[in-house]
Design a protein around this motif. Structure first.
Motif, mmCIF file in Angstrom:
data_model
loop_
_atom_site.group_PDB
_atom_site.id
_atom_site.type_symbol
_atom_site.label_atom_id
_atom_site.label_comp_id
_atom_site.label_asym_id
_atom_site.label_seq_id
_atom_site.Cartn_x
_atom_site.Cartn_y
_atom_site.Cartn_z
ATOM 1 N N LEU A 30 11.675 -8.902 2.873
ATOM 2 C CA LEU A 30 10.902 -7.751 2.424
ATOM 3 C C LEU A 30 11.568 -7.079 1.229
ATOM 4 N N LEU A 31 12.881 -7.040 1.200
ATOM 5 C CA LEU A 31 13.611 -6.451 0.069
ATOM 6 C C LEU A 31 13.349 -7.240 -1.213
ATOM 7 N N ASP A 32 13.413 -8.562 -1.142
ATOM 8 C CA ASP A 32 13.120 -9.396 -2.314
ATOM 9 C C ASP A 32 11.669 -9.227 -2.756
ATOM 10 N N PHE A 33 10.774 -9.129 -1.803
ATOM 11 C CA PHE A 33 9.360 -8.916 -2.110
ATOM 12 C C PHE A 33 9.171 -7.584 -2.841
ATOM 13 N N ARG A 34 9.807 -6.549 -2.337
ATOM 14 C CA ARG A 34 9.723 -5.220 -2.966
ATOM 15 C C ARG A 34 10.175 -5.274 -4.412
ATOM 16 N N GLN A 35 11.261 -5.985 -4.666
ATOM 17 C CA GLN A 35 11.775 -6.099 -6.030
ATOM 18 C C GLN A 35 10.804 -6.859 -6.936
ATOM 19 N N GLN A 36 10.192 -7.900 -6.414
ATOM 20 C CA GLN A 36 9.267 -8.688 -7.231
ATOM 21 C C GLN A 36 8.003 -7.915 -7.588
ATOM 22 N N ILE A 37 7.463 -7.156 -6.668
ATOM 23 C CA ILE A 37 6.221 -6.449 -7.003
ATOM 24 C C ILE A 37 6.468 -5.208 -7.847
ATOM 25 N N SER A 38 7.686 -4.705 -7.833
ATOM 26 C CA SER A 38 7.962 -3.502 -8.617
ATOM 27 C C SER A 38 8.424 -3.827 -10.043
ATOM 28 N N SER A 39 8.745 -5.085 -10.310
ATOM 29 C CA SER A 39 9.207 -5.439 -11.662
ATOM 30 C C SER A 39 8.069 -5.811 -12.581
ATOM 31 N N HIS B 102 0.802 -1.225 0.000
ATOM 32 C CA HIS B 102 0.000 0.000 0.000
ATOM 33 C C HIS B 102 0.836 1.278 0.000
ATOM 34 N N SER B 103 2.150 1.166 -0.142
ATOM 35 C CA SER B 103 3.004 2.354 -0.103
ATOM 36 C C SER B 103 2.941 3.179 -1.383
ATOM 37 N N SER B 104 2.421 2.601 -2.445
ATOM 38 C CA SER B 104 2.295 3.340 -3.698
ATOM 39 C C SER B 104 1.047 2.864 -4.432
ATOM 40 N N TYR C 185 -2.993 -2.736 -10.216
ATOM 41 C CA TYR C 185 -3.023 -4.066 -10.815
ATOM 42 C C TYR C 185 -2.493 -5.122 -9.852
ATOM 43 N N LEU C 186 -3.009 -5.114 -8.640
ATOM 44 C CA LEU C 186 -2.616 -6.102 -7.638
ATOM 45 C C LEU C 186 -3.861 -6.759 -7.049
ATOM 46 N N VAL C 187 -3.741 -8.048 -6.796
ATOM 47 C CA VAL C 187 -4.746 -8.797 -6.056
ATOM 48 C C VAL C 187 -3.992 -9.482 -4.928
#
Length: 147
Positions: free
Chosen positions: A138-147, A86-88, A92-94
């Motif tokens: 959390l860092l890996d998660f951030r990278q996956q959702i932003s790619s 929810h930070s941005s 297109y997320l479920v």
């Protein structure tokens, strides 16, 4: 049917059906949306500014959402993952989340066969129910959702 100061209830229902389709993979939701679009397609093409919410729903349908499954144990910290989601603005997320073990008889397909790795909150980032490698960082998660 058209939007005014308040979005069209029919268009909001179409978006809800799109979320249900992405969440469950059940074709009946997609078919209902396609039937609705067939009814209004001519009007939308002639007067697009009167159908903003419908156009948002159509845009959502054209851009398949990322599906995120979060699995956590009773001590797992889910909050940082939810804050990251929810930070941005990410239309297109479920997201589906469950404690471990997942009761698959009561869960959507997105959560089926998801395991807790290393006894840490585990995130599965998928598209079309095809998932990337599950992550516990959390860092890996951030990278996956932003790619």
């Amino acid at each position: 049917v058209q939007d005014n100061a308040i979005p069209s209830g029919n268009a909001l229902a179409a978006r809800a059906l799109l979320h249900l389709y992405a969440f469950s993979g059940e074709e009946k939701y997609l078919k209902a949306i396609q039937n609705s679009w067939a009814q209004i397609a001519n009007a939308v093409s002639r007067y697009p500014t009167a159908f903003g919410e419908w156009l948002c729903a159509m845009d959502y349908a054209v851009h398949p959402p990322k599906e995120i499954a979060l699995i956590f144990d009773q001590k797992g910290n889910l909050l940082p993952y939810l804050q990251e989601i929810h930070s941005s603005f990410q239309p297109y997320l479920v997201v589906a989340a469950s404690s471990y073990p997942v009761n698959e008889s009561q869960m959507p397909p997105l959560l089926h066969a998801r395991e807790l790795l290393d006894e840490r909150t585990t995130a599965y980032v998928c598209q079309g129910f095809v998932c990337q490698q599950p992550v516990t960082s959390l860092l890996d998660f951030r990278q996956q959702i932003s790619s």
